[in-house]
Design a protein around this motif. Structure first.
Motif, PDB file in Angstrom:
ATOM      1  N   ASP A   1       2.702   1.061   7.648  1.00  0.00           N
ATOM      2  CA  ASP A   1       1.384   0.904   8.275  1.00  0.00           C
ATOM      3  C   ASP A   1       0.834  -0.506   8.086  1.00  0.00           C
ATOM      4  N   PRO A   2       1.475  -1.483   8.680  1.00  0.00           N
ATOM      5  CA  PRO A   2       1.002  -2.865   8.484  1.00  0.00           C
ATOM      6  C   PRO A   2      -0.434  -3.083   8.961  1.00  0.00           C
ATOM      7  N   ASP A   3      -0.842  -2.340   9.991  1.00  0.00           N
ATOM      8  CA  ASP A   3      -2.205  -2.525  10.515  1.00  0.00           C
ATOM      9  C   ASP A   3      -3.265  -2.243   9.466  1.00  0.00           C
ATOM     10  N   LEU A   4      -2.957  -1.302   8.577  1.00  0.00           N
ATOM     11  CA  LEU A   4      -3.946  -0.955   7.548  1.00  0.00           C
ATOM     12  C   LEU A   4      -4.155  -2.121   6.582  1.00  0.00           C
ATOM     13  N   VAL A   5      -3.078  -2.791   6.242  1.00  0.00           N
ATOM     14  CA  VAL A   5      -3.196  -3.954   5.340  1.00  0.00           C
ATOM     15  C   VAL A   5      -3.907  -5.102   6.062  1.00  0.00           C
ATOM     16  N   HIS A   6      -3.613  -5.228   7.333  1.00  0.00           N
ATOM     17  CA  HIS A   6      -4.304  -6.240   8.132  1.00  0.00           C
ATOM     18  C   HIS A   6      -5.807  -5.965   8.111  1.00  0.00           C
ATOM     19  N   ALA A   7      -6.181  -4.700   8.285  1.00  0.00           N
ATOM     20  CA  ALA A   7      -7.600  -4.327   8.277  1.00  0.00           C
ATOM     21  C   ALA A   7      -8.231  -4.605   6.915  1.00  0.00           C
ATOM     22  N   GLU A   8      -7.515  -4.303   5.858  1.00  0.00           N
ATOM     23  CA  GLU A   8      -8.040  -4.571   4.503  1.00  0.00           C
ATOM     24  C   GLU A   8      -8.357  -6.058   4.339  1.00  0.00           C
ATOM     25  N   ALA A   9      -7.402  -6.884   4.731  1.00  0.00           N
ATOM     26  CA  ALA A   9      -7.591  -8.338   4.574  1.00  0.00           C
ATOM     27  C   ALA A   9      -8.720  -8.831   5.473  1.00  0.00           C
ATOM     28  N   LEU A  10      -8.759  -8.308   6.693  1.00  0.00           N
ATOM     29  CA  LEU A  10      -9.777  -8.723   7.665  1.00  0.00           C
ATOM     30  C   LEU A  10     -11.181  -8.416   7.158  1.00  0.00           C
ATOM     31  N   GLU A  11     -11.308  -7.337   6.422  1.00  0.00           N
ATOM     32  CA  GLU A  11     -12.632  -6.947   5.918  1.00  0.00           C
ATOM     33  C   GLU A  11     -12.977  -7.625   4.597  1.00  0.00           C
ATOM     34  N   GLY A  12     -12.147  -8.566   4.200  1.00  0.00           N
ATOM     35  CA  GLY A  12     -12.492  -9.387   3.037  1.00  0.00           C
ATOM     36  C   GLY A  12     -12.015  -8.851   1.704  1.00  0.00           C
ATOM     37  N   HIS A  13     -11.170  -7.840   1.733  1.00  0.00           N
ATOM     38  CA  HIS A  13     -10.629  -7.330   0.475  1.00  0.00           C
ATOM     39  C   HIS A  13      -9.424  -8.162   0.065  1.00  0.00           C
ATOM     40  N   GLU A  14      -9.118  -8.084  -1.206  1.00  0.00           N
ATOM     41  CA  GLU A  14      -7.985  -8.845  -1.715  1.00  0.00           C
ATOM     42  C   GLU A  14      -6.736  -7.960  -1.704  1.00  0.00           C
ATOM     43  N   ILE A  15      -5.599  -8.558  -1.346  1.00  0.00           N
ATOM     44  CA  ILE A  15      -4.356  -7.790  -1.328  1.00  0.00           C
ATOM     45  C   ILE A  15      -3.489  -8.238  -2.495  1.00  0.00           C
ATOM     46  N   GLY A  16      -3.143  -7.281  -3.328  1.00  0.00           N
ATOM     47  CA  GLY A  16      -2.244  -7.548  -4.451  1.00  0.00           C
ATOM     48  C   GLY A  16      -0.915  -6.851  -4.234  1.00  0.00           C
ATOM     49  N   ASN A  17       0.045  -7.206  -5.056  1.00  0.00           N
ATOM     50  CA  ASN A  17       1.436  -6.753  -4.910  1.00  0.00           C
ATOM     51  C   ASN A  17       1.741  -5.675  -5.959  1.00  0.00           C
ATOM     52  N   HIS A  18       2.223  -4.526  -5.484  1.00  0.00           N
ATOM     53  CA  HIS A  18       2.529  -3.408  -6.394  1.00  0.00           C
ATOM     54  C   HIS A  18       4.016  -3.051  -6.268  1.00  0.00           C
ATOM     55  N   THR A  19       4.833  -4.068  -6.025  1.00  0.00           N
ATOM     56  CA  THR A  19       6.297  -3.989  -5.823  1.00  0.00           C
ATOM     57  C   THR A  19       6.654  -3.419  -4.449  1.00  0.00           C
ATOM     58  N   PHE A  20       7.889  -3.557  -4.066  1.00  0.00           N
ATOM     59  CA  PHE A  20       8.298  -3.035  -2.764  1.00  0.00           C
ATOM     60  C   PHE A  20       8.489  -1.529  -2.800  1.00  0.00           C
ATOM     61  N   SER A  21       9.174  -1.021  -3.837  1.00  0.00           N
ATOM     62  CA  SER A  21       9.503   0.406  -3.787  1.00  0.00           C
ATOM     63  C   SER A  21       8.952   1.207  -4.966  1.00  0.00           C
ATOM     64  N   HIS A  22       7.956   0.618  -5.671  1.00  0.00           N
ATOM     65  CA  HIS A  22       7.266   1.343  -6.734  1.00  0.00           C
ATOM     66  C   HIS A  22       8.237   1.869  -7.784  1.00  0.00           C
ATOM     67  N   VAL A  23       8.963   0.967  -8.359  1.00  0.00           N
ATOM     68  CA  VAL A  23       9.892   1.329  -9.424  1.00  0.00           C
ATOM     69  C   VAL A  23       9.359   0.814 -10.755  1.00  0.00           C
ATOM     70  N   THR A  24       9.879   1.379 -11.836  1.00  0.00           N
ATOM     71  CA  THR A  24       9.514   0.899 -13.167  1.00  0.00           C
ATOM     72  C   THR A  24      10.255  -0.411 -13.420  1.00  0.00           C
ATOM     73  N   LEU A  25       9.522  -1.494 -13.431  1.00  0.00           N
ATOM     74  CA  LEU A  25      10.162  -2.818 -13.474  1.00  0.00           C
ATOM     75  C   LEU A  25      10.849  -3.104 -14.807  1.00  0.00           C
ATOM     76  N   THR A  26      10.361  -2.482 -15.880  1.00  0.00           N
ATOM     77  CA  THR A  26      10.986  -2.738 -17.184  1.00  0.00           C
ATOM     78  C   THR A  26      12.406  -2.169 -17.240  1.00  0.00           C
ATOM     79  N   HIS A  27      12.728  -1.291 -16.288  1.00  0.00           N
ATOM     80  CA  HIS A  27      14.088  -0.726 -16.251  1.00  0.00           C
ATOM     81  C   HIS A  27      15.057  -1.593 -15.452  1.00  0.00           C
ATOM     82  N   LEU A  28      14.554  -2.635 -14.822  1.00  0.00           N
ATOM     83  CA  LEU A  28      15.395  -3.450 -13.944  1.00  0.00           C
ATOM     84  C   LEU A  28      15.767  -4.769 -14.618  1.00  0.00           C
ATOM     85  N   PRO A  29      16.919  -5.327 -14.249  1.00  0.00           N
ATOM     86  CA  PRO A  29      17.197  -6.705 -14.671  1.00  0.00           C
ATOM     87  C   PRO A  29      16.144  -7.640 -14.060  1.00  0.00           C
TER      88      PRO A  29
END
Ligand SMILES: [Zn+2]
Length: 275
Positions: free
Chosen positions: A124-152
């Motif tokens: 749903d890229p349009d939803l993120v576009h709408a969030e940014a357009l309305e002045g909200h900040e977009i942060g990164n929560h990884t691509f596939s929501h995995v536990t990063l401490t388990h990854l190299p």
């Protein structure tokens, strides 16, 4: 004869796995059903069982690192002398809740920060576009929501980079902040975020809305813990949060709190650890 020759080819073609879109991702950990709706459902089933670190556990981990002389640069709270709060919404965008959430925030004139998941953004890229357009900040929560401490480390970096590239392609801006799923971080995970140009953001307040504890519980847990420079962890996709959010915002406003995006909170932060 022709049909006999073609049959194995047709059969093979019918068995070809449809891969989900996402040219940005070299590595995609986790198992998702390629059917989009199924991917969403399986994601939410897991999200509801998610075991987040509590603010106390996070604070204890920071203290342990400090005692060991490790300086891990992350943001857990803004200036404790300012009556400011950052509302953060993880795990979106979500087709059933993001628009409603944006409507509430617009009505209340509150700017928030959305820590989005790459595969949800692709959907749903349009939803993120709408969030940014309305002045909200977009942060990164990884691509596939995995536990990063388990990854190299390089895979953790790939997770973050894939999500950042996607955000940039929609908003025109690389995110400056990231949040590791479940709050599971270590020095390597924080460094992976830094490598992609981001500061890791945790939270001071987790009312546990992802587990649907009831609107009264979400409101009470949130309001009980409101504090200067606080970062509240909520979820885009949690329907109970939608019901109770106006009440939480109005109550906090009455107490004199002002809502800010994470970048504004960071610019006044004193609790941030050394870079
Ligand atoms: Zn999450």
């Amino acid at each position: 004869m022709v049909a006999i020759f073609l049959l194995p080819i047709l059969l093979a073609a019918s068995q070809v796995k449809i891969t989900a879109p996402g040219p940005h991702v070299a590595h995609r950990p986790g198992v998702f059903n390629p059917a989009r709706e199924d991917r969403l459902d399986s994601y939410w089933r897991r999200a509801q069982q998610e075991d987040y670190r509590s603010p106390e556990e996070l604070a204890a981990q920071i203290e342990r690192d400090k005692r060991r002389g490790r300086q891990i640069p992350l943001l857990m709270r803004g200036n404790p002398r300012e009556k400011i709060i950052a509302l953060t919404f993880d795990d979106g965008p979500h087709p059933e809740t993001t628009r409603a959430l944006l409507a509430i925030l617009a009505k209340e004139k509150v700017k928030a920060t959305f820590f989005v998941i790459g595969f949800m953004v692709e959907r749903d890229p349009d939803l993120v576009h709408a969030e940014a357009l309305e002045g909200h900040e977009i942060g990164n929560h990884t691509f596939s929501h995995v536990t990063l401490t388990h990854l190299p480390t390089h895979e953790a970096r790939t997770e973050y980079r894939a999500c950042s590239d996607l955000i940039k392609s929609i908003t025109g801006k690389y995110p400056a902040f990231c949040r590791p799923p479940g709050g599971d971080y270590d020095a390597r995970v924080v460094r992976a975020g830094r490598d992609v140009g981001m500061t890791t953001v945790l939270w001071t307040d987790d009312p546990g809305d992802y587990a649907d504890p009831g609107t009264g519980v979400i409101a009470q847990r949130t309001l009980d813990r409101l504090s200067n420079g606080g970062i509240v962890l909520l979820h885009d996709g949690a329907k109970q949060t939608l019901l109770v959010l106006p009440q939480i915002i109005e109550h906090a406003k009455k107490k004199g709190f002002r809502f800010v995006r994470v970048s504004e909170l960071e610019s006044s932060a004193t609790a941030r650890l050394v870079r």
